[in-house]
Design a protein around this motif. Sequence first.
Motif, PDB file in Angstrom:
ATOM      1  N   UNK A 103       0.795  -1.228   0.000  1.00 40.57           N
ATOM      2  CA  UNK A 103       0.000   0.000   0.000  1.00 40.57           C
ATOM      3  C   UNK A 103       0.820   1.267   0.000  1.00 40.57           C
ATOM      4  N   UNK A 104       2.142   1.153   0.073  1.00 33.06           N
ATOM      5  CA  UNK A 104       3.007   2.324   0.076  1.00 33.06           C
ATOM      6  C   UNK A 104       3.444   2.692  -1.329  1.00 33.06           C
ATOM      7  N   UNK A 105       3.775   3.970  -1.503  1.00 26.74           N
ATOM      8  CA  UNK A 105       4.250   4.456  -2.791  1.00 26.74           C
ATOM      9  C   UNK A 105       5.212   5.608  -2.544  1.00 26.74           C
ATOM     10  N   UNK A 106       6.392   5.559  -3.172  1.00 28.70           N
ATOM     11  CA  UNK A 106       7.330   6.672  -3.149  1.00 28.70           C
ATOM     12  C   UNK A 106       7.554   7.111  -4.586  1.00 28.70           C
ATOM     13  N   UNK A 107       7.249   8.376  -4.865  1.00 32.64           N
ATOM     14  CA  UNK A 107       7.476   8.963  -6.188  1.00 32.64           C
ATOM     15  C   UNK A 107       8.801   9.698  -6.128  1.00 32.64           C
ATOM     16  N   UNK A 108       9.737   9.334  -6.991  1.00 34.61           N
ATOM     17  CA  UNK A 108      11.057   9.960  -6.985  1.00 34.61           C
ATOM     18  C   UNK A 108      11.196  11.001  -8.081  1.00 34.61           C
ATOM     19  N   UNK A 109      11.776  12.142  -7.719  1.00 38.87           N
ATOM     20  CA  UNK A 109      12.024  13.225  -8.663  1.00 38.87           C
ATOM     21  C   UNK A 109      13.481  13.660  -8.574  1.00 38.87           C
ATOM     22  N   UNK A 119      10.235  12.767   1.758  1.00 35.73           N
ATOM     23  CA  UNK A 119       9.268  13.584   2.478  1.00 35.73           C
ATOM     24  C   UNK A 119       7.921  12.879   2.489  1.00 35.73           C
ATOM     25  N   UNK A 120       7.194  13.038   3.592  1.00 33.86           N
ATOM     26  CA  UNK A 120       5.839  12.498   3.642  1.00 33.86           C
ATOM     27  C   UNK A 120       4.888  13.525   3.044  1.00 33.86           C
ATOM     28  N   UNK A 121       3.841  13.023   2.420  1.00 29.42           N
ATOM     29  CA  UNK A 121       2.799  13.879   1.865  1.00 29.42           C
ATOM     30  C   UNK A 121       1.577  13.768   2.778  1.00 29.42           C
ATOM     31  N   UNK A 122       0.506  14.433   2.408  1.00 32.33           N
ATOM     32  CA  UNK A 122      -0.720  14.319   3.190  1.00 32.33           C
ATOM     33  C   UNK A 122      -1.493  13.054   2.839  1.00 32.33           C
ATOM     34  N   UNK A 123      -0.984  12.273   1.895  1.00 26.71           N
ATOM     35  CA  UNK A 123      -1.624  11.029   1.481  1.00 26.71           C
ATOM     36  C   UNK A 123      -0.959   9.871   2.216  1.00 26.71           C
ATOM     37  N   UNK A 124      -1.748   9.085   2.937  1.00 30.71           N
ATOM     38  CA  UNK A 124      -1.224   7.981   3.733  1.00 30.71           C
ATOM     39  C   UNK A 124      -0.377   7.034   2.894  1.00 30.71           C
ATOM     40  N   UNK A 158       3.347  13.426 -10.449  1.00 33.36           N
ATOM     41  CA  UNK A 158       2.587  13.264  -9.202  1.00 33.36           C
ATOM     42  C   UNK A 158       1.389  14.209  -9.206  1.00 33.36           C
ATOM     43  N   UNK A 159       0.206  13.648  -8.980  1.00 37.09           N
ATOM     44  CA  UNK A 159      -1.044  14.403  -9.040  1.00 37.09           C
ATOM     45  C   UNK A 159      -1.768  14.224  -7.713  1.00 37.09           C
ATOM     46  N   UNK A 160      -1.929  15.334  -6.978  1.00 40.53           N
ATOM     47  CA  UNK A 160      -2.475  15.298  -5.627  1.00 40.53           C
ATOM     48  C   UNK A 160      -3.892  15.827  -5.593  1.00 40.53           C
ATOM     49  N   UNK A 161      -4.771  15.115  -4.932  1.00 38.56           N
ATOM     50  CA  UNK A 161      -6.158  15.537  -4.789  1.00 38.56           C
ATOM     51  C   UNK A 161      -6.291  16.670  -3.797  1.00 38.56           C
ATOM     52  N   UNK A 162      -7.086  17.666  -4.154  1.00 41.11           N
ATOM     53  CA  UNK A 162      -7.398  18.781  -3.262  1.00 41.11           C
ATOM     54  C   UNK A 162      -8.912  18.926  -3.190  1.00 41.11           C
ATOM     55  N   UNK A 163      -9.387  19.513  -2.114  1.00 34.32           N
ATOM     56  CA  UNK A 163     -10.828  19.702  -1.940  1.00 34.32           C
ATOM     57  C   UNK A 163     -11.339  20.905  -2.713  1.00 34.32           C
ATOM     58  N   UNK A 164     -10.483  21.925  -2.902  1.00 34.35           N
ATOM     59  CA  UNK A 164     -10.895  23.146  -3.587  1.00 34.35           C
ATOM     60  C   UNK A 164      -9.745  23.594  -4.478  1.00 34.35           C
TER      61      UNK A 164
END
Length: 125
Positions: free
Chosen positions: A7-13, A45-50, A70-76
Amino acid sequence: MAMEFDGGLTCGLGVSDLGKAISWYEDVLGFALLYRMDDIAWAELSTSVDKVNLGLSQVEEVKQGGGVTPTFGVKNIEAAQAELDARGIKQDGAIQTIPEMVRLLTFFDPDGNTLMFYEDLSGSS
């Protein structure tokens, strides 16, 4: 043979300056430094995504184009865009909308790595 993912994922840049990149991702996106290993020019670095982390690798030349975005979901998405605007973060045009599905905003880190925000319009989240 079946692979069992945890369930883990590390995106490298790739980045040109590890310290500056760490600061940018902390300040702009609110990520938190987990560790930094200067001997191999790597930080995570940790993101806000578990269980989703961002790995930064200092490289001699940051390659542009292709690769993962990397595409991060936001509420607004407008609020997220306003935050990027306030910080002078380069963006690739206006927010794009795919009706009843998603809204997308493309932006760039200081090395030109492509990142995106999305706002789900499907009602499934």
